[in-house]
Design a protein around this motif. Structure first.
Motif, PDB file in Angstrom:
ATOM      1  N   GLU A  61       0.828  -1.208   0.000  1.00  0.00           N
ATOM      2  CA  GLU A  61       0.000   0.000   0.000  1.00  0.00           C
ATOM      3  C   GLU A  61       0.863   1.259   0.000  1.00  0.00           C
ATOM      4  O   GLU A  61       0.533   2.251  -0.648  1.00  0.00           O
ATOM      5  N   GLU A  62       1.973   1.195   0.735  1.00  0.00           N
ATOM      6  CA  GLU A  62       2.885   2.329   0.807  1.00  0.00           C
ATOM      7  C   GLU A  62       4.252   1.912   0.269  1.00  0.00           C
ATOM      8  O   GLU A  62       4.768   0.854   0.622  1.00  0.00           O
ATOM      9  N   ALA A  63       4.821   2.744  -0.581  1.00  0.00           N
ATOM     10  CA  ALA A  63       6.138   2.461  -1.148  1.00  0.00           C
ATOM     11  C   ALA A  63       6.746   3.765  -1.656  1.00  0.00           C
ATOM     12  O   ALA A  63       6.028   4.709  -2.010  1.00  0.00           O
ATOM     13  N   ASN A  64       8.060   3.818  -1.684  1.00  0.00           N
ATOM     14  CA  ASN A  64       8.736   5.019  -2.179  1.00  0.00           C
ATOM     15  C   ASN A  64       8.359   5.336  -3.621  1.00  0.00           C
ATOM     16  O   ASN A  64       8.314   6.503  -4.018  1.00  0.00           O
ATOM     17  N   LEU A  65       8.081   4.297  -4.390  1.00  0.00           N
ATOM     18  CA  LEU A  65       7.760   4.514  -5.798  1.00  0.00           C
ATOM     19  C   LEU A  65       6.414   5.197  -5.998  1.00  0.00           C
ATOM     20  O   LEU A  65       6.142   5.721  -7.080  1.00  0.00           O
TER      21      LEU A  65
END
Length: 226
Positions: A146-150
């Motif tokens: 759900e959350e990622a740097n990309l």
């Protein structure tokens, strides 16, 4: 003013080839083309350098695909990642610096879902001055965090390539973050490269793990391993 221009290589596309040269010559400027007007050992070496530098343009024109470079780091015993699964521990500081240079010369960087889940990369060229590549994630099932740097598109644009119909609710969440989602009937490296060609990309850097690397090599879309 300018009285002479030396051209290293004619444009590979026929409809563009020679037009600039003709225009310059019509203005009375001397134009010499390496390998044609200029022929010697020194100029042959210069022509070789021109071919290397312009490889992405030449490949795109000849084969209608972007020039693809696979970034690959391997230990002496044939491993491409540490036991933890993180590839960053395999390569050294110098080679990682080289990666930023490669990104800065690429139109897009491709990774698979495993890389996103394990490494949470940023895939930017932040340590060098250069072009900011588009980041492409290939994931058949869209089984991504759900959350990622990309998903931070303020750093660079991100595209998720996935199979048609995969996790539509999650696709909507990505779209709300500004991530572009592109569906394929059958997600594979060759079709993704065709998609990159249609977007006008010249050079693509593959920074994926073993599974996607093997698929890309099998699909014969890799032109150079670095």
């Amino acid at each position: 003013g300018i009285t002479r221009v030396v051209v290293g290589l004619r444009h590979p596309l026929k409809h563009l080839r020679g037009k600039a040269i003709q225009s310059l010559r019509s203005e009375g400027i001397q134009v010499d083309v390496v390998g044609e007007d200029l022929q010697s050992k020194l100029f042959k070496e210069a022509l070789t350098s021109c071919l290397i530098v312009n490889a992405p343009l030449l490949y795109r024109a000849a084969f209608r695909v972007p020039f693809s470079v696979l970034k690959y780091a391997m230990t002496a015993d044939g491993k491409i990642a540490a036991s933890s699964g993180h590839a960053s521990w395999v390569s050294g500081r110098a080679s990682r610096g080289r990666v930023f240079e490669l990104r800065g010369r690429s139109d897009a960087v491709i990774v698979g879902g495993n890389t996103v889940r394990r490494d949470d990369p940023r895939l930017t060229a932040r340590h060098v001055k250069g072009h900011v590549p588009v980041r492409i994630v290939m994931s058949q099932t869209c089984n991504l965090p759900e959350e990622a740097n990309l998903w931070n598109v303020h750093e660079a644009y991100t595209i998720v390539a996935t199979q048609r119909g995969a996790r539509r609710d999650f696709q909507k969440k990505l779209a709300m973050k500004g991530v572009e989602v592109v569906e394929f009937d059958m997600l594979n490296p060759r079709d993704v490269m065709s998609y990159c060609y249609d977007r006008g990309y010249l050079s693509v850097l593959w920074e994926c793990g073993g599974t996607l690397s093997a698929a890309a090599i099998s699909a014969r879309v890799i032109h150079k391993v670095n």
